[in-house]
Design a protein around this motif. Structure first.
Motif, PDB file in Angstrom:
ATOM      1  N   GLN A  38      29.778 -11.049  24.126  1.00  0.00           N
ATOM      2  CA  GLN A  38      29.302 -11.196  25.496  1.00  0.00           C
ATOM      3  C   GLN A  38      29.576 -10.386  26.453  1.00  0.00           C
ATOM      4  O   GLN A  38      28.864  -9.277  27.535  1.00  0.00           O
ATOM      5  N   TYR A  39      30.915 -10.106  26.724  1.00  0.00           N
ATOM      6  CA  TYR A  39      31.710  -9.686  27.572  1.00  0.00           C
ATOM      7  C   TYR A  39      31.359  -8.050  27.156  1.00  0.00           C
ATOM      8  O   TYR A  39      31.476  -7.280  28.188  1.00  0.00           O
TER       9      TYR A  39
ATOM     10  N   LYS B 206      29.023  -6.498  26.468  1.00  0.00           N
ATOM     11  CA  LYS B 206      27.115  -5.920  26.944  1.00  0.00           C
ATOM     12  C   LYS B 206      26.982  -5.805  28.641  1.00  0.00           C
ATOM     13  O   LYS B 206      25.766  -5.660  29.087  1.00  0.00           O
ATOM     14  N   ASN B 207      28.418  -6.720  28.930  1.00  0.00           N
ATOM     15  CA  ASN B 207      27.787  -6.945  30.171  1.00  0.00           C
ATOM     16  C   ASN B 207      28.865  -5.609  31.513  1.00  0.00           C
ATOM     17  O   ASN B 207      29.798  -5.205  30.955  1.00  0.00           O
TER      18      ASN B 207
ATOM     19  N   SER C 231      30.040  -5.134  34.018  1.00  0.00           N
ATOM     20  CA  SER C 231      31.292  -5.702  34.794  1.00  0.00           C
ATOM     21  C   SER C 231      32.208  -5.084  33.937  1.00  0.00           C
ATOM     22  O   SER C 231      33.453  -5.148  34.543  1.00  0.00           O
TER      23      SER C 231
ATOM     24  N   LYS D 126      32.945  -4.152  30.206  1.00  0.00           N
ATOM     25  CA  LYS D 126      32.321  -3.067  29.261  1.00  0.00           C
ATOM     26  C   LYS D 126      33.110  -2.536  29.460  1.00  0.00           C
ATOM     27  O   LYS D 126      34.210  -1.788  28.320  1.00  0.00           O
TER      28      LYS D 126
END
Length: 94
Positions: A64-65, A67-68, A70, A72
């Motif tokens: 999840q992190y 793919k973000n 901010s 990545k």
């Protein structure tokens, strides 16, 4: 109840509890939980025990992190890979 029956019931109950599935712990995905790893990821210093613990705890959230936009750059950095290797937490392939 005789002592033999009581012992048998106690042993049977202990065996059942030993093989019972453990409840899964829900992880709240919050990138701020990885703050103990910030200096390590930014500057390449050795990870602390707190960093490794939080990395293990947040492992289900790493994709999840990644793919973000901010986060990545931090999650995919060479230092982040080094931290995960040092802590024994493989980076997931997302």
């Amino acid at each position: 109840m005789s002592s033999k029956v009581f012992l048998l019931v106690t042993v049977a109950l202990a065996l059942l509890l030993a093989h019972a599935p453990t409840p899964s712990v829900s992880v709240t995905c919050n990138p701020m939980e990885l703050s103990p790893c910030l200096n390590t990821i930014l500057y390449g210093s050795a990870p602390s025990g707190a960093c490794c613990g939080k990395l293990r705890e947040q492992k289900p959230c790493l994709c999840q992190y990644a793919k973000n936009p901010s986060y990545k750059g931090f999650v995919g950095s060479n230092n982040a890979r080094k931290v995960s290797g040092t802590c024994g937490v493989p980076m997931p392939s997302c």
